[in-house]
Design a protein around this motif. Structure first.
Motif, PDB file in Angstrom:
ATOM      1  N   TYR A 292       0.834  -1.192   0.000  1.00 32.67           N
ATOM      2  CA  TYR A 292       0.000   0.000   0.000  1.00 32.67           C
ATOM      3  C   TYR A 292       0.875   1.250   0.000  1.00 32.67           C
ATOM      4  O   TYR A 292       1.714   1.437   0.882  1.00 32.67           O
ATOM      5  CB  TYR A 292      -0.904   0.033   1.233  1.00 32.67           C
ATOM      6  N   ASP A 293       0.669   2.088  -1.005  1.00 31.54           N
ATOM      7  CA  ASP A 293       1.277   3.422  -1.033  1.00 31.54           C
ATOM      8  C   ASP A 293       0.240   4.363  -0.431  1.00 31.54           C
ATOM      9  O   ASP A 293      -0.550   4.986  -1.136  1.00 31.54           O
ATOM     10  CB  ASP A 293       1.630   3.800  -2.472  1.00 31.54           C
ATOM     11  N   ALA A 294       0.226   4.444   0.910  1.00 33.84           N
ATOM     12  CA  ALA A 294      -0.868   5.100   1.634  1.00 33.84           C
ATOM     13  C   ALA A 294      -0.523   6.548   1.995  1.00 33.84           C
ATOM     14  O   ALA A 294       0.652   6.932   2.068  1.00 33.84           O
ATOM     15  CB  ALA A 294      -1.198   4.314   2.896  1.00 33.84           C
ATOM     16  N   PHE A 295      -1.560   7.327   2.254  1.00 34.97           N
ATOM     17  CA  PHE A 295      -1.378   8.741   2.577  1.00 34.97           C
ATOM     18  C   PHE A 295      -2.497   9.228   3.492  1.00 34.97           C
ATOM     19  O   PHE A 295      -3.592   8.661   3.522  1.00 34.97           O
ATOM     20  CB  PHE A 295      -1.357   9.586   1.302  1.00 34.97           C
ATOM     21  N   ALA A 296      -2.200  10.287   4.225  1.00 35.33           N
ATOM     22  CA  ALA A 296      -3.183  11.028   5.022  1.00 35.33           C
ATOM     23  C   ALA A 296      -2.974  12.498   4.695  1.00 35.33           C
ATOM     24  O   ALA A 296      -1.892  13.043   4.947  1.00 35.33           O
ATOM     25  CB  ALA A 296      -2.996  10.768   6.513  1.00 35.33           C
ATOM     26  N   THR A 297      -3.987  13.144   4.114  1.00 37.16           N
ATOM     27  CA  THR A 297      -3.810  14.494   3.594  1.00 37.16           C
ATOM     28  C   THR A 297      -5.031  15.373   3.835  1.00 37.16           C
ATOM     29  O   THR A 297      -6.130  14.891   4.080  1.00 37.16           O
ATOM     30  CB  THR A 297      -3.571  14.481   2.063  1.00 37.16           C
ATOM     31  N   ILE A 298      -4.797  16.685   3.725  1.00 39.51           N
ATOM     32  CA  ILE A 298      -5.893  17.629   3.534  1.00 39.51           C
ATOM     33  C   ILE A 298      -5.701  18.255   2.150  1.00 39.51           C
ATOM     34  O   ILE A 298      -4.578  18.345   1.644  1.00 39.51           O
ATOM     35  CB  ILE A 298      -5.964  18.728   4.610  1.00 39.51           C
ATOM     36  N   THR A 299      -6.805  18.651   1.530  1.00 41.96           N
ATOM     37  CA  THR A 299      -6.791  19.264   0.209  1.00 41.96           C
ATOM     38  C   THR A 299      -7.573  20.560   0.234  1.00 41.96           C
ATOM     39  O   THR A 299      -8.726  20.585   0.679  1.00 41.96           O
ATOM     40  CB  THR A 299      -7.418  18.334  -0.846  1.00 41.96           C
ATOM     41  N   GLY A 300      -6.961  21.623  -0.225  1.00 40.16           N
ATOM     42  CA  GLY A 300      -7.654  22.884  -0.418  1.00 40.16           C
ATOM     43  C   GLY A 300      -7.915  23.090  -1.896  1.00 40.16           C
ATOM     44  O   GLY A 300      -7.023  22.857  -2.724  1.00 40.16           O
ATOM     45  N   SER A 301      -9.131  23.488  -2.256  1.00 36.87           N
ATOM     46  CA  SER A 301      -9.435  23.747  -3.657  1.00 36.87           C
ATOM     47  C   SER A 301     -10.186  25.064  -3.772  1.00 36.87           C
ATOM     48  O   SER A 301     -10.797  25.535  -2.815  1.00 36.87           O
ATOM     49  CB  SER A 301     -10.257  22.606  -4.269  1.00 36.87           C
ATOM     50  N   PHE A 302     -10.134  25.649  -4.961  1.00 37.22           N
ATOM     51  CA  PHE A 302     -10.770  26.950  -5.197  1.00 37.22           C
ATOM     52  C   PHE A 302     -11.066  27.085  -6.677  1.00 37.22           C
ATOM     53  O   PHE A 302     -10.559  26.315  -7.498  1.00 37.22           O
ATOM     54  CB  PHE A 302      -9.864  28.095  -4.729  1.00 37.22           C
ATOM     55  N   VAL A 303     -11.894  28.053  -7.007  1.00 42.75           N
ATOM     56  CA  VAL A 303     -12.230  28.315  -8.408  1.00 42.75           C
ATOM     57  C   VAL A 303     -11.275  29.366  -8.958  1.00 42.75           C
ATOM     58  O   VAL A 303     -11.203  30.489  -8.442  1.00 42.75           O
ATOM     59  CB  VAL A 303     -13.691  28.781  -8.552  1.00 42.75           C
ATOM     60  N   ASP A 304     -10.534  28.992  -9.970  1.00 40.28           N
ATOM     61  CA  ASP A 304      -9.603  29.888 -10.641  1.00 40.28           C
ATOM     62  C   ASP A 304     -10.201  30.278 -11.991  1.00 40.28           C
ATOM     63  O   ASP A 304     -11.197  29.696 -12.431  1.00 40.28           O
ATOM     64  CB  ASP A 304      -8.263  29.183 -10.820  1.00 40.28           C
ATOM     65  N   HIS A 305      -9.594  31.247 -12.643  1.00 42.50           N
ATOM     66  CA  HIS A 305     -10.027  31.654 -13.990  1.00 42.50           C
ATOM     67  C   HIS A 305      -8.827  31.503 -14.907  1.00 42.50           C
ATOM     68  O   HIS A 305      -7.787  32.138 -14.711  1.00 42.50           O
ATOM     69  CB  HIS A 305     -10.524  33.096 -13.992  1.00 42.50           C
ATOM     70  N   TYR A 306      -8.967  30.628 -15.911  1.00 44.20           N
ATOM     71  CA  TYR A 306      -7.830  30.293 -16.766  1.00 44.20           C
ATOM     72  C   TYR A 306      -8.330  30.045 -18.182  1.00 44.20           C
ATOM     73  O   TYR A 306      -9.331  29.366 -18.387  1.00 44.20           O
ATOM     74  CB  TYR A 306      -7.141  29.038 -16.213  1.00 44.20           C
ATOM     75  N   ARG A 307      -7.665  30.618 -19.150  1.00 42.83           N
ATOM     76  CA  ARG A 307      -8.044  30.496 -20.561  1.00 42.83           C
ATOM     77  C   ARG A 307      -9.509  30.853 -20.780  1.00 42.83           C
ATOM     78  O   ARG A 307     -10.275  30.130 -21.407  1.00 42.83           O
ATOM     79  CB  ARG A 307      -7.719  29.095 -21.092  1.00 42.83           C
ATOM     80  N   ASP A 308      -9.898  31.975 -20.165  1.00 43.91           N
ATOM     81  CA  ASP A 308     -11.230  32.559 -20.345  1.00 43.91           C
ATOM     82  C   ASP A 308     -12.358  31.691 -19.807  1.00 43.91           C
ATOM     83  O   ASP A 308     -13.503  31.785 -20.272  1.00 43.91           O
ATOM     84  CB  ASP A 308     -11.498  32.873 -21.828  1.00 43.91           C
ATOM     85  N   MET A 309     -12.072  30.823 -18.829  1.00 47.92           N
ATOM     86  CA  MET A 309     -13.146  30.056 -18.213  1.00 47.92           C
ATOM     87  C   MET A 309     -12.794  29.715 -16.768  1.00 47.92           C
ATOM     88  O   MET A 309     -11.629  29.743 -16.371  1.00 47.92           O
ATOM     89  CB  MET A 309     -13.430  28.786 -19.013  1.00 47.92           C
ATOM     90  N   ASP A 310     -13.843  29.451 -15.983  1.00 52.11           N
ATOM     91  CA  ASP A 310     -13.645  29.046 -14.601  1.00 52.11           C
ATOM     92  C   ASP A 310     -13.251  27.575 -14.538  1.00 52.11           C
ATOM     93  O   ASP A 310     -13.783  26.733 -15.281  1.00 52.11           O
ATOM     94  CB  ASP A 310     -14.923  29.256 -13.782  1.00 52.11           C
ATOM     95  N   CYS A 311     -12.330  27.275 -13.642  1.00 52.83           N
ATOM     96  CA  CYS A 311     -11.906  25.893 -13.433  1.00 52.83           C
ATOM     97  C   CYS A 311     -11.461  25.746 -11.985  1.00 52.83           C
ATOM     98  O   CYS A 311     -11.207  26.733 -11.300  1.00 52.83           O
ATOM     99  CB  CYS A 311     -10.771  25.513 -14.395  1.00 52.83           C
ATOM    100  N   ARG A 312     -11.404  24.498 -11.512  1.00 55.50           N
ATOM    101  CA  ARG A 312     -11.067  24.254 -10.101  1.00 55.50           C
ATOM    102  C   ARG A 312      -9.620  23.784  -9.985  1.00 55.50           C
ATOM    103  O   ARG A 312      -9.195  22.870 -10.664  1.00 55.50           O
ATOM    104  CB  ARG A 312     -12.019  23.233  -9.485  1.00 55.50           C
ATOM    105  N   ALA A 313      -8.892  24.467  -9.094  1.00 52.91           N
ATOM    106  CA  ALA A 313      -7.500  24.114  -8.807  1.00 52.91           C
ATOM    107  C   ALA A 313      -7.407  23.662  -7.355  1.00 52.91           C
ATOM    108  O   ALA A 313      -8.240  24.020  -6.511  1.00 52.91           O
ATOM    109  CB  ALA A 313      -6.584  25.312  -9.043  1.00 52.91           C
ATOM    110  N   SER A 314      -6.391  22.870  -7.050  1.00 54.82           N
ATOM    111  CA  SER A 314      -6.275  22.340  -5.690  1.00 54.82           C
ATOM    112  C   SER A 314      -4.827  22.103  -5.316  1.00 54.82           C
ATOM    113  O   SER A 314      -3.930  22.081  -6.171  1.00 54.82           O
ATOM    114  CB  SER A 314      -7.067  21.029  -5.561  1.00 54.82           C
ATOM    115  N   GLY A 315      -4.595  21.925  -4.015  1.00 52.77           N
ATOM    116  CA  GLY A 315      -3.279  21.599  -3.493  1.00 52.77           C
ATOM    117  C   GLY A 315      -3.420  20.753  -2.247  1.00 52.77           C
ATOM    118  O   GLY A 315      -4.368  20.929  -1.471  1.00 52.77           O
ATOM    119  N   ASP A 316      -2.521  19.795  -2.064  1.00 57.45           N
ATOM    120  CA  ASP A 316      -2.563  18.854  -0.941  1.00 57.45           C
ATOM    121  C   ASP A 316      -1.385  19.077   0.005  1.00 57.45           C
ATOM    122  O   ASP A 316      -0.328  19.547  -0.405  1.00 57.45           O
ATOM    123  CB  ASP A 316      -2.474  17.404  -1.425  1.00 57.45           C
TER     124      ASP A 316
END
Length: 200
Positions: free
Chosen positions: A166-190
């Motif tokens: 098992y390649d296991a992990f325990a994480t939190i993830t923050g995500s937000f709505v960004d604006h890229y190439r003239d459209m909204d999209c969701r970006a995140s980081g762990d």
């Protein structure tokens, strides 16, 4: 989620102070409207770079013994960009990467809890499918240099079959709505840590 790709940690994060998390219960942290990820939007170009977050985490050991003993860890995500992050969401999970057909996820054999600072109690995170993950209470926007700080604990049951690696992990993830190439999209980081389960 891709722990290895998500964050570029720097020593400067030690000087960043976390802000208090919102008191709204995790059940109110409804997911945003279904929009594509910024990486999906950028498939044809491969130029989207999410350098929004820096993070730090303490307490996830390299090996975790199966059983009833809890492993406690803390994690902090900081908005290192100059922009205010809108539609911010915060989630946590315990799981493992699946590389081959027939491999199982460690998550259904695990328990995950976060410390609710408003009620001074541990709260369990578990989704309908039985996986140890879920939404955390937090702000809906994150201003530049603001942080979210979470204390969590997890354990992996003795019923986890050890017939695979098992390649296991325990994480939190923050995500937000960004604006890229003239459209909204969701970006995140762990942020979090990786571990290997073992017999106690």
């Amino acid at each position: 989620m891709q722990l290895r790709r998500a964050l570029s940690l720097t020593a400067a994060t030690a000087a960043l102070l976390p802000v208090a998390m919102a008191a709204a219960p995790a059940s109110q942290a409804a997911p945003a409207d279904q929009i594509p990820t910024c990486y999906d939007v950028d498939t044809a170009w491969g130029q989207y770079h999410n350098n929004t977050f820096v993070g730090r985490s303490f307490g996830v050991p390299k090996r975790v013994a199966l059983g009833t003993r809890w492993t406690t860890f803390t994690a902090t995500l900081t908005n290192a960009s100059a922009k205010e992050l809108r539609s911010f969401e915060l989630r946590a999970q315990v799981g493992s990467y699946i590389y081959n057909d027939g491999e199982r996820d460690l998550s259904p054999y695990s328990d995950l809890q976060y410390w609710d600072t408003s009620q001074h109690a541990w709260k369990t995170l578990r989704e309908a499918g039985g996986t140890a993950r879920g939404a955390l209470p937090g702000p809906k926007t994150l201003k530049p240099r603001e942080s979210v700080h979470v204390q969590l604990r997890f354990r992996v049951g003795e019923d986890l079959p050890l017939d695979q690696v098992y390649d296991a992990f325990a994480t939190i993830t923050g995500s937000f709505v960004d604006h890229y190439r003239d459209m909204d999209c969701r970006a995140s980081g762990d942020i979090g840590g990786s571990f290997s389960p073992r017999k106690g």
